[in-house]
Design an enzyme around this catalytic site. Structure first.
Site, PDB file in Angstrom:
ATOM      1  N   CYS A  58      -0.235  -3.778  15.496  1.00  0.00           N
ATOM      2  CA  CYS A  58       0.686  -2.511  14.111  1.00  0.00           C
ATOM      3  C   CYS A  58      -0.364  -4.058  13.408  1.00  0.00           C
ATOM      4  O   CYS A  58      -0.129  -5.440  13.261  1.00  0.00           O
ATOM      5  CB  CYS A  58       1.694  -2.783  13.881  1.00  0.00           C
ATOM      6  N   CYS A  82       5.475  -5.811  16.117  1.00  0.00           N
ATOM      7  CA  CYS A  82       4.031  -4.548  16.854  1.00  0.00           C
ATOM      8  C   CYS A  82       3.244  -5.060  17.491  1.00  0.00           C
ATOM      9  O   CYS A  82       2.383  -5.450  16.679  1.00  0.00           O
ATOM     10  CB  CYS A  82       5.327  -3.376  16.163  1.00  0.00           C
ATOM     11  N   CYS A 103       3.087   8.030   1.269  1.00  0.00           N
ATOM     12  CA  CYS A 103       3.858   7.527   2.581  1.00  0.00           C
ATOM     13  C   CYS A 103       3.913   6.674   2.107  1.00  0.00           C
ATOM     14  O   CYS A 103       3.145   5.265   1.440  1.00  0.00           O
ATOM     15  CB  CYS A 103       2.367   7.481   3.298  1.00  0.00           C
ATOM     16  N   CYS A 159      -1.547   4.863   9.941  1.00  0.00           N
ATOM     17  CA  CYS A 159       0.012   3.978  11.078  1.00  0.00           C
ATOM     18  C   CYS A 159      -0.843   3.217  10.801  1.00  0.00           C
ATOM     19  O   CYS A 159      -2.008   3.156  11.742  1.00  0.00           O
ATOM     20  CB  CYS A 159      -0.335   5.278  11.858  1.00  0.00           C
ATOM     21  N   CYS A 212       5.826  -7.323   7.286  1.00  0.00           N
ATOM     22  CA  CYS A 212       7.181  -6.978   8.048  1.00  0.00           C
ATOM     23  C   CYS A 212       7.573  -7.953   9.172  1.00  0.00           C
ATOM     24  O   CYS A 212       6.443  -8.745   9.792  1.00  0.00           O
ATOM     25  CB  CYS A 212       7.038  -5.295   9.141  1.00  0.00           C
ATOM     26  N   GLU A 242       1.135  -1.062  -0.136  1.00  0.00           N
ATOM     27  CA  GLU A 242       0.454  -0.185   0.069  1.00  0.00           C
ATOM     28  C   GLU A 242       0.663   1.403   0.233  1.00  0.00           C
ATOM     29  O   GLU A 242       1.488   1.581   0.768  1.00  0.00           O
ATOM     30  CB  GLU A 242      -0.906  -0.308   1.720  1.00  0.00           C
TER      31      GLU A 242
HETATM   32  N1  SAH Z   1       8.099   0.087  10.057  1.00  0.00           N
HETATM   33  C1  SAH Z   1       8.271   1.798  10.605  1.00  0.00           C
HETATM   34  C2  SAH Z   1       8.022   2.609  10.237  1.00  0.00           C
HETATM   35  C3  SAH Z   1       6.083   1.448   9.561  1.00  0.00           C
HETATM   36  S1  SAH Z   1       4.832   2.281  10.735  1.00  0.00           S
HETATM   37  C4  SAH Z   1       8.276   1.820  11.978  1.00  0.00           C
HETATM   38  O1  SAH Z   1       7.784   1.047  12.675  1.00  0.00           O
HETATM   39  O2  SAH Z   1       8.927   2.613  12.797  1.00  0.00           O
HETATM   40  C5  SAH Z   1       4.915   4.150  10.768  1.00  0.00           C
HETATM   41  C6  SAH Z   1       4.360   4.518  12.299  1.00  0.00           C
HETATM   42  O3  SAH Z   1       3.181   3.984  12.873  1.00  0.00           O
HETATM   43  C7  SAH Z   1       4.909   3.447  13.598  1.00  0.00           C
HETATM   44  O4  SAH Z   1       5.507   4.998  14.621  1.00  0.00           O
HETATM   45  C8  SAH Z   1       4.337   2.543  14.251  1.00  0.00           C
HETATM   46  O5  SAH Z   1       4.727   2.706  15.432  1.00  0.00           O
HETATM   47  C9  SAH Z   1       3.123   3.393  13.975  1.00  0.00           C
HETATM   48  N2  SAH Z   1       1.578   2.450  14.144  1.00  0.00           N
HETATM   49  C10 SAH Z   1       2.007   1.212  14.326  1.00  0.00           C
HETATM   50  N3  SAH Z   1       0.618   0.560  14.368  1.00  0.00           N
HETATM   51  C11 SAH Z   1      -0.330   1.513  14.999  1.00  0.00           C
HETATM   52  C12 SAH Z   1      -2.082   1.742  14.588  1.00  0.00           C
HETATM   53  N4  SAH Z   1      -2.626   0.586  15.106  1.00  0.00           N
HETATM   54  N5  SAH Z   1      -2.063   3.178  15.374  1.00  0.00           N
HETATM   55  C13 SAH Z   1      -1.333   3.671  15.285  1.00  0.00           C
HETATM   56  N6  SAH Z   1      -0.290   4.380  14.908  1.00  0.00           N
HETATM   57  C14 SAH Z   1       0.447   3.343  14.701  1.00  0.00           C
HETATM   58 FE1  SF4 Z   2       6.926  -3.433  11.035  1.00  0.00          FE
HETATM   59 FE2  SF4 Z   2       4.349  -2.278  12.212  1.00  0.00          FE
HETATM   60 FE3  SF4 Z   2       6.512  -2.931  13.848  1.00  0.00          FE
HETATM   61 FE4  SF4 Z   2       6.482  -0.808  12.364  1.00  0.00          FE
HETATM   62  S1  SF4 Z   2       5.189  -0.488  13.874  1.00  0.00           S
HETATM   63  S2  SF4 Z   2       8.367  -2.218  12.316  1.00  0.00           S
HETATM   64  S3  SF4 Z   2       5.597  -1.669  10.197  1.00  0.00           S
HETATM   65  S4  SF4 Z   2       5.365  -4.448  12.895  1.00  0.00           S
END
Ligand code: SAH
Ligand code: SF4
Length: 365
Positions: A136, A133, A122, A352, A129, A96
């Protein structure tokens, strides 16, 4: 010649194209025409390179070369103007890419370029990934594969063309915050930045890369000649909490991460960005905010607060706006600039952490 899967021209540098044209016994300026046509003029197919002799185009095409732009498989448009694109590559994999008109919340705006139309793209760096996390949605996919440099750049070119962007007239910001962890696909990420700056014409000062904290790559990133701005996903105020939410903390502890942040060489007026996803009742208390203040003491940094964006199958909740503001106030009173990121395109799963190749729009209540 660099690695080039499937003979796609996108991803090749000016140097690569120069060698290629030499191999075809072509004059030197052909490489420039190809480079310009691919990245600046966004030509979608070899047939569009009408400045090249027909015989050369045919030779390239017979040798299996194509431009290699991803196909826009789906477009979801939010009520706030955000567009989530589902992009498909040659092997059928999809990622995406998100188009956000007028930037990502506007906190960076200084008003000095108000004659420009602004937008933020973006971009994804991997399919899925590997960093698990817990909050996410992308994490649920696991890592399917890395994207090539050409595929990273191709997403941006496809969006710019779809939105009919004139790169000289519109101010485009790029955030490497889509699917994937850019620092776990480091070489292709770096290569894509070079092509975006030198080919597409987007200055690196308008790019931000976000990492979940791959500590050794932060030092490598610091040494790059063309270096975007750095954002670090902090998301917790102490090591124990971060281990729970982001298991990668077991490998790269919060202490190591903060040490890397402190050693990071900032340019004049540059600040590090820390992102902090607020999870209701988990990491959003006043005490958590005070811990963040302690962690960031002495750093030239700002904090982007992101109220958690919901996704099915993920057991967290979004804090009340009043809680988010209280958290912000504690940081601000301690002298740390803190911004509340406006969620963009939540209704179409474009915000995000919501990127997961969602092809149907389900109600999230
Ligand atoms: N993988 C990288 C970049 C992509 S994620 C990273 O983790 O930094 C971009 C941002 O979205 C990150 O700061 C992550 O912590 C945040 N994020 C992930 N899941 C989210 C959610 N469900 N709601 C809000 N922010 C989220
Ligand atoms: Fe990967 Fe989502 Fe964690 Fe970013 S926030 S490192 S995209 S699992």
């Amino acid at each position: 010649m660099a690695e080039n899967n499937n003979s796609e021209l996108l991803g090749l540098s000016f140097q690569d194209l120069t060698e290629m044209m030499e191999a075809h016994a072509q004059p030197g300026y052909r490489a420039r025409q190809l480079f310009q046509g691919l990245y600046r003029e966004r030509k979608p197919s070899l047939d569009d390179f009408t400045t090249l002799p027909l015989a050369l185009r045919q030779q390239l095409s017979m040798a299996g070369w194509s431009v290699g732009l991803p196909v826009i498989q789906k477009r979801f448009t939010s009520t706030d103007g955000t567009v989530r694109y589902l992009m498909q590559f040659r092997d059928g994999q999809t990622v995406e890419t998100v188009w956000m008109p007028e930037g990502d919340g506007g906190e960076e705006g200084d008003g000095s370029e108000s004659s420009y139309e602004r937008a933020t793209i973006c971009v994804s760096s991997q399919v899925g990934c590997a960093v698990d996390c817990h909050f996410c949605m992308t994490a649920l996919l696991g890592l399917l594969r890395n994207l090539t440099a050409g595929e990273i750049v191709g997403q941006i070119l496809a969006v710019l063309s779809d939105q009919r962007v004139d790169i000289d007239q519109q101010r485009i910001n790029l955030v490497f915050m889509g699917q994937g962890e850019p620092f776990l696909n480091f070489d292709n990420f770096v290569r894509s930045v070079d092509l975006l700056v030198e080919g597409v014409g987007i200055p690196e000062s308008r790019m931000t890369v976000s990492t979940s904290g791959i500590v050794p790559r932060i030092a490598d990133f610091a040494k790059l000649k063309l270096r975007p701005k750095l954002a670090i996903s902090l998301n917790a105020s102490n090591d124990a909490s971060r281990r729970e939410l982001m298991p990668i903390t077991k490998k790269w502890t919060l202490e190591k991460l903060m040490a890397a942040a402190r050693e990071f060489p900032l340019r004049p007026r540059e600040r590090l960005t820390f992102e902090y996803v607020l999870l209701g009742g988990v990491n959003d208390s006043d005490e958590n905010a005070r811990e963040v203040v302690q962690l960031l003491k002495g750093l030239r940094a700002k904090v982007n607060l992101i109220a958690w964006n919901p996704g099915p199958e993920i057991p967290y909740s979004t804090p009340d706006p009043a809680r988010v503001e209280a958290f912000q106030q504690i940081l601000m009173r301690a002298g740390i600039p803190a911004f509340i990121r406006k969620p963009r395109g939540r209704d179409i799963f474009a915000a995000c952490g919501q990127l997961k190749r969602t092809t149907e729009l389900v109600s999230i209540g």
